[in-house]
Design a protein around this motif. Structure first.
Motif, PDB file in Angstrom:
ATOM      1  N   CYS A 173       0.835  -1.206   0.000  1.00  0.00           N
ATOM      2  CA  CYS A 173       0.000   0.000   0.000  1.00  0.00           C
ATOM      3  C   CYS A 173       0.865   1.250   0.000  1.00  0.00           C
ATOM      4  O   CYS A 173       0.587   2.214  -0.732  1.00  0.00           O
ATOM      5  CB  CYS A 173      -0.948   0.004   1.197  1.00  0.00           C
ATOM      6  SG  CYS A 173      -2.317  -1.153   1.041  1.00  0.00           S
TER       7      CYS A 173
ATOM      8  N   LEU B 175      -1.116   4.412  -0.988  1.00  0.00           N
ATOM      9  CA  LEU B 175      -2.426   4.202  -0.375  1.00  0.00           C
ATOM     10  C   LEU B 175      -2.282   3.837   1.091  1.00  0.00           C
ATOM     11  O   LEU B 175      -1.285   3.257   1.491  1.00  0.00           O
ATOM     12  CB  LEU B 175      -3.157   3.028  -1.048  1.00  0.00           C
ATOM     13  CG  LEU B 175      -3.542   3.134  -2.503  1.00  0.00           C
ATOM     14  CD1 LEU B 175      -4.037   1.786  -3.003  1.00  0.00           C
ATOM     15  CD2 LEU B 175      -4.626   4.180  -2.669  1.00  0.00           C
TER      16      LEU B 175
ATOM     17  N   ALA C 158      -7.759   2.878   2.589  1.00  0.00           N
ATOM     18  CA  ALA C 158      -8.117   3.196   1.203  1.00  0.00           C
ATOM     19  C   ALA C 158      -8.141   1.928   0.351  1.00  0.00           C
ATOM     20  O   ALA C 158      -9.052   1.741  -0.463  1.00  0.00           O
ATOM     21  CB  ALA C 158      -7.128   4.206   0.622  1.00  0.00           C
TER      22      ALA C 158
END
Length: 89
Positions: free
Chosen positions: A23, A28, A32
């Motif tokens: 991520c 992110l 999310a």
């Protein structure tokens, strides 16, 4: 703005660390990423990737492994050291 809800679940620590790293590389947060996943599942009414069983655990392979164990235990066969077999991706 839509109201939010908390979702709690347990995740293996190694899986969590691996996901956090991925991520991070994608820019992110885990929240999310899970939100993207949840929206796609809700929209498409399916898991948005292929989910399959590891072929190692197929009936055919498990029968082969049980036979190999039986052969070793009965003395019909012996175990031999071999080089590490690398998994191809």
């Amino acid at each position: 703005m839509a109201q939010t809800a908390n979702v709690n679940f347990r995740l293996d620590e190694d899986v969590k660390k691996s996901m956090e790293q991925a991520c991070s590389e994608l820019g992110l947060s885990m929240t999310a990423a899970f939100t993207i996943f949840a929206k796609k599942v809700g929209r498409e009414k399916r898991i948005p990737f292929e989910v399959s069983v590891d072929p190692f655990y197929s009936d055919e392979n498990m029968a082969r492994l049980r036979k190999a164990i039986s052969d070793v235990e009965s003395g019909k066969s012996t175990l031999k050291e071999h080089a590490l077999i690398e998994e191809e991706e």
